[in-house]
Write a protein that holds these residues in place. Structure first.
Motif, PDB file in Angstrom:
ATOM      1  N   ILE A   7      40.647  43.269  53.308  1.00 28.18           N
ATOM      2  CA  ILE A   7      41.189  42.135  52.554  1.00 28.18           C
ATOM      3  C   ILE A   7      42.319  42.601  51.636  1.00 28.18           C
ATOM      4  O   ILE A   7      43.383  41.979  51.563  1.00 28.18           O
ATOM      5  CB  ILE A   7      40.073  41.450  51.736  1.00 28.18           C
ATOM      6  CG1 ILE A   7      39.073  40.761  52.672  1.00 28.18           C
ATOM      7  CG2 ILE A   7      40.663  40.440  50.746  1.00 28.18           C
ATOM      8  CD1 ILE A   7      37.815  40.272  51.985  1.00 28.18           C
ATOM      9  N   LYS A   8      42.095  43.725  50.942  1.00 29.66           N
ATOM     10  CA  LYS A   8      43.127  44.258  50.045  1.00 29.66           C
ATOM     11  C   LYS A   8      44.386  44.669  50.812  1.00 29.66           C
ATOM     12  O   LYS A   8      45.503  44.499  50.319  1.00 29.66           O
ATOM     13  CB  LYS A   8      42.574  45.454  49.272  1.00 29.66           C
ATOM     14  CG  LYS A   8      41.555  45.092  48.195  1.00 29.66           C
ATOM     15  CD  LYS A   8      41.080  46.322  47.459  1.00 29.66           C
ATOM     16  CE  LYS A   8      40.083  45.966  46.351  1.00 29.66           C
ATOM     17  NZ  LYS A   8      39.594  47.166  45.640  1.00 29.66           N
ATOM     18  N   GLU A  11      46.274  41.550  51.562  1.00 29.03           N
ATOM     19  CA  GLU A  11      46.864  41.028  50.324  1.00 29.03           C
ATOM     20  C   GLU A  11      48.114  41.827  49.947  1.00 29.03           C
ATOM     21  O   GLU A  11      49.127  41.252  49.530  1.00 29.03           O
ATOM     22  CB  GLU A  11      45.838  41.076  49.184  1.00 29.03           C
ATOM     23  CG  GLU A  11      44.739  40.041  49.298  1.00 29.03           C
ATOM     24  CD  GLU A  11      43.699  40.174  48.181  1.00 29.03           C
ATOM     25  OE1 GLU A  11      43.672  41.259  47.526  1.00 29.03           O
ATOM     26  OE2 GLU A  11      42.926  39.226  47.978  1.00 29.03           O
ATOM     27  N   VAL A  14      50.976  40.794  52.305  1.00 23.39           N
ATOM     28  CA  VAL A  14      51.506  39.458  51.993  1.00 23.39           C
ATOM     29  C   VAL A  14      52.326  39.483  50.705  1.00 23.39           C
ATOM     30  O   VAL A  14      53.375  38.831  50.604  1.00 23.39           O
ATOM     31  CB  VAL A  14      50.350  38.436  51.883  1.00 23.39           C
ATOM     32  CG1 VAL A  14      50.855  37.103  51.353  1.00 23.39           C
ATOM     33  CG2 VAL A  14      49.680  38.243  53.244  1.00 23.39           C
ATOM     34  N   LYS A  15      51.865  40.267  49.715  1.00 22.52           N
ATOM     35  CA  LYS A  15      52.583  40.364  48.442  1.00 22.52           C
ATOM     36  C   LYS A  15      53.756  41.346  48.492  1.00 22.52           C
ATOM     37  O   LYS A  15      54.459  41.528  47.491  1.00 22.52           O
ATOM     38  CB  LYS A  15      51.606  40.799  47.341  1.00 22.52           C
ATOM     39  CG  LYS A  15      50.525  39.760  47.029  1.00 22.52           C
ATOM     40  CD  LYS A  15      49.545  40.309  46.009  1.00 22.52           C
ATOM     41  CE  LYS A  15      48.430  39.310  45.727  1.00 22.52           C
ATOM     42  NZ  LYS A  15      47.416  39.856  44.777  1.00 22.52           N
TER      43      LYS A  15
END
Length: 333
Positions: A7-8, A11, A14-15
């Motif tokens: 998940i990280k 993230e 995406v960031k």
């Protein structure tokens, strides 16, 4: 794989947080090592290290709507991004020099334009199966920095009169909307000789239409057609390409390099002699050697052995040789 880290990782991507992305990626690689997933860990490490300089998370090319055929609604092409370099493909010196000049011409297009010259953008790859044509297209896509467009011939070829030519027109319209490396793999499907007595008039119209589209194309993309059967191509098709590149079966030295590339993920027994393995695989394609290596690695790992033995690789070579014979003769020993 740890779901929290996965998940990280997403993230961070995406960031566009490159530092966090690489930190988590390295943690995942170490986790796989602890699980003794050596092959996976080595592959992940290779991707991360070799392609860090190519990875630009801030650049995402907008992809236009993917064209589909009218008959069944299937996608006519796929768009993929790769992060490879010249070390990922083992070619003859001559072939590699031709390809690197193509890249250099694209990089110095403005300089060529001042002399009224244009870079080569329409390229034909030909040679035996498994010699690196598709992989080289992926490498070129990575080095040039353009996404790779795979043309899906199973969708392009239609049973309806005139629909195949229409599908080709949709593909070229898509190509015009961006900068891509476009791969027409198994190109002989639509580049067949127009005087082939076994083919009907529709094939002749398709070949004529494709040659016209290719000849008239003046966009920024690089178009690659690849075939294992150059003798099937219409003579007029050859003249439409700026460059033709031959992919031959690897010689002894290149076979040795291919073994080095694919066997490096496991520790090798001291009796493994890459020169002997190279001698035993005369007539093998790069793909044949890759498959034999993967077979030997899997058997070693699944049997809980820490070292890769010469006997294991030799057995994998024999199995692959039988597969090659079966493909050519229909017989398996």
């Amino acid at each position: 794989m740890n779901s929290e880290k996965l998940i990280k990782l997403f993230e961070a991507f995406v960031k566009k947080d490159s530092d966090a992305f690489h930190k988590i990626a390295w943690e995942i690689i170490e986790d796989e090592k602890r699980k003794k997933h050596h092959l996976l860990a080595a592959q992940l490490k290779h991707i991360l290290i070799e392609n860090t300089s190519s990875l630009n998370m801030n650049h995402i090319q907008q992809i236009p709507p993917i064209p589909r055929d009218n008959e069944k609604g299937f996608r006519l092409l796929d768009v993929k991004k790769f992060f490879l370099d010249w070390n990922d493909v083992i070619l003859s010196k001559e072939t590699e020099e031709i390809l690197k000049q193509i890249v250099q011409e694209l990089e110095k297009e403005n300089l060529l334009n001042t002399y009224g010259l244009k870079p080569k953008r329409k390229i034909l790859f030909y040679g035996p199966p498994g010699t690196g044509k598709t992989l080289t297209a992926k490498v070129l896509s990575s080095v040039i920095g353009y996404p790779l467009v795979f043309v899906r011939f199973e969708s392009v070829i239609s049973s309806y009169l005139g629909e195949t030519a229409s599908n080709l027109r949709k593909i070229f319209d898509f190509i015009e909307k961006g900068k891509w490396v476009v791969l027409f793999d198994e190109f002989d499907i639509i580049g067949k000789q127009r005087d082939d007595p076994t083919e009907h008039g529709e094939i002749k119209r398709v070949v004529n239409n494709f040659m016209l589209m290719l000849e008239n194309y003046e966009g920024d993309s690089v178009i690659i057609a690849a075939t294992n059967h150059p003798h099937l191509l219409d003579i007029g098709v050859w003249r439409r390409f700026d460059e033709t590149v031959y992919f031959d079966l690897p010689d002894r030295e290149r076979r040795k390099k291919i073994f080095e590339k694919y066997l490096k993920v496991l520790k090798k027994d001291k009796n493994i002699n890459l020169n002997k393995l190279s001698e035993k695989t005369d007539g093998f394609s790069g793909s044949d050697i890759e498959q034999a290596c993967i077979d030997a690695l899997k058997n070693t790992i699944l049997n809980g052995r820490e070292l890769l033995s010469f006997d294991e690789v030799e057995k994998a070579i024999l199995r692959q040789r039988n597969k090659i014979k079966a493909k050519r003769t229909g017989k398996y020993e």
